[in-house]
Design an enzyme around this catalytic site. Structure first.
Site, PDB file in Angstrom:
ATOM      1  N   TYR A 107       0.823  -1.203   0.000  1.00 23.78           N
ATOM      2  CA  TYR A 107       0.000   0.000   0.000  1.00 23.78           C
ATOM      3  C   TYR A 107       0.857   1.254   0.000  1.00 23.78           C
ATOM      4  CZ  TYR A 107      -4.342  -2.477   1.200  1.00 23.78           C
ATOM      5  OH  TYR A 107      -5.444  -3.282   1.187  1.00 23.78           O
ATOM      6  N   ARG A 156      -3.684 -11.781   3.570  1.00 27.78           N
ATOM      7  CA  ARG A 156      -4.980 -11.340   3.048  1.00 27.78           C
ATOM      8  C   ARG A 156      -5.119 -11.790   1.603  1.00 27.78           C
ATOM      9  NH1 ARG A 156      -8.215  -7.647   4.264  1.00 27.78           N
ATOM     10  NH2 ARG A 156      -9.627  -9.350   3.829  1.00 27.78           N
ATOM     11  N   HIS A 161     -10.951  -2.489  -1.350  1.00 27.60           N
ATOM     12  CA  HIS A 161     -11.878  -1.919  -0.366  1.00 27.60           C
ATOM     13  C   HIS A 161     -12.868  -1.003  -1.082  1.00 27.60           C
ATOM     14  CE1 HIS A 161      -9.447  -3.046   3.244  1.00 27.60           C
ATOM     15  NE2 HIS A 161      -8.439  -2.971   2.387  1.00 27.60           N
TER      16      HIS A 161
END
Lengths: 241, 209
Positions: A107, A156, A161
């Site tokens: 990220y 994950r 999202h």
């Protein structure tokens, strides 16, 4: 006017409960008292609205909206879908926001210390308004899985999202979209926190070859259902007649 | 046998916003600039009507530690109690200088969150009963599986709060206090301090709206 009706009661069985101890962070962040049920008032049936002036021309194009000296590395994909309510009616002109890791699972966030590198041409966020029928579209790079400190070897699944508004503040929803066929999905404590497996499956976006662009990019389809409204007019109840 | 009811599609399940919610919703806090216009924690423009206030506080977890990666959104009426939304019969005259909605992340070090706004007026509630001035809050973060809805009331609105139909739904009177923001004056600025406790003895009242 749909805006003048109360919301149907939220069916909490389709949502993960607050306390899901396999997802460790939830242990200290879950309220232990029962939620207080509230009949809708103006405070719940109203909510913010967003116009096109809030949205830039590249806001729904994650391939170009942070490009510095080239394009991001990874699988080029389109994500399309429709936002509707529990009655199947499209939710028009509502804000949909999305964010994700890059192709390597990293990220662009000052708190992410994963050793996979940042992509200099990828920001990882976007937003758009649904059209008059509730449809939205954006293009991006398929995100990679990433490790996280839950169990020692927790990963994950690839996910994007989503944040959606609807027309009243009580419809506010944040969720995650997963990708068809990912073997990490059914090992993930966030997915498994949803008690009803059929409900969890609705977070998995199928490959949508019909929406792909030949020789350019694949496509995934992700529909979102927000709370519906009751059939009776809110104002009558509001005034007590 | 009876006729089947029309099928109702089930709502999409919620998932946690995760630790990197800032990327999507407040990218400047994640550490980069991407959008031309960003949403903010400043609701009141310079011309907004009403008393200007700061709202600030922290969100605490069950170990009484501040949650440093929380995201909070606020939705409120203007100083005259009007929502800028067509369901409000008075929306046409709602204050154009007030954006009734704002969002912010807590500070990564201190956990402090802050909104700059005006104090809302009383809103007409169900059956025409007035509701005391309040802000509607929505709280998401890593570890929170579904967004938490609560309300902030103003501790100095003693009379209005005592008659508020929502506060009075809370069976244990002591728990009503978890929704009251404390008024302070700092360098001439009115500040309402509102701490939120996710869990424990001081647990804030959360609503299923």
């Amino acid at each position: 006017m749909a805006e003048h009706r109360e919301f149907l009661q939220r069916d909490r069985r389709v949502h993960p409960p607050a306390f899901t101890p396999e997802y460790k962070t939830s242990v200290l962040r879950a309220p232990r008292r029962a939620l207080l049920s509230l009949q809708n008032s103006l405070s719940e049936v109203t909510g913010p609205t967003f116009g096109h002036d809030a949205i830039g021309p590249l806001d729904n194009d994650l391939i170009l909206n942070y490009a510095q000296d080239g394009q991001p590395i990874g699988e080029r994909i389109i994500v399309t879908g429709r936002v509707c309510d529990e009655h199947g009616r499209g939710v028009p002109h509502t804000l949909v926001e999305f964010w994700q890791a890059n192709a390597g699972g990293r990220y662009r966030h000052r708190n992410d210390r994963y050793l996979a590198p940042i992509d200099p041409n990828f920001g990882g966020c976007g937003r758009t308004l649904t059209d008059a029928d509730g449809h939205y579209v954006f293009r991006t790079i398929k995100p990679g899985p990433y490790p996280w400190r839950n169990n020692l070897n927790s990963w994950r699944p690839a996910h994007i999202h989503f944040s959606v508004f609807g027309s009243g503040f009580a419809q506010r929803l944040i969720t995650q979209m997963y990708f068809e066929g990912d073997p990490l999905i059914w090992r993930d404590p966030m997915v498994l926190g949803i008690p009803d497996r059929a409900a969890a499956e609705r977070l998995i976006a199928p490959l949508d070859l019909d929406a792909a662009i030949p020789l350019d990019m694949l496509a995934y389809r992700f529909d979102i259902v927000l709370r519906g409204r009751q059939s009776t007019v809110f104002e009558n109840k509001l005034q007590g007649n | 046998m009876v006729q089947p009811l029309p099928a109702r599609l089930p709502e999409t399940p919620s998932q946690t916003a995760g630790p990197y919610v800032h990327i999507g919703l407040i990218p400047h806090q994640a550490g980069f600039k991407i959008f031309e216009t960003s949403f903010s924690n400043v609701l009141a423009g310079p011309d907004a009507q009403g008393e200007r206030i700061l709202v600030e506080g922290r969100v605490f977890d069950g170990a009484n530690e501040p949650v440093r990666d929380v995201l909070i959104e606020v939705w409120q009426a203007d100083a005259a109690g009007r929502y800028a939304h067509p369901a409000d019969p008075r929306h046409a005259s709602a204050d154009p200088a007030l954006c009734g909605w704002g969002r912010t992340g807590s500070d990564f070090e201190t956990g402090l969150y802050r909104f700059e706004t005006v104090k809302p007026g009383s809103v007409v509630g169900r059956h025409g009963r007035p509701m005391a001035p309040h802000l509607n809050l929505w709280i998401v973060a890593r570890g929170i599986n579904i967004g938490l809805q609560t309300r902030l009331y103003f501790a100095d609105e003693t009379q209005a709060n005592a008659a508020d139909p929502v506060l009075n739904l809370i069976e244990q009177a002591s728990r009503r206090e978890t929704l009251l923001a404390r008024r302070e004056t700092r360098d001439g600025t009115t500040v309402y301090v509102f701490d939120i406790h996710l869990q424990g003895d001081a647990e804030t009242v959360f609503f299923d709206v």
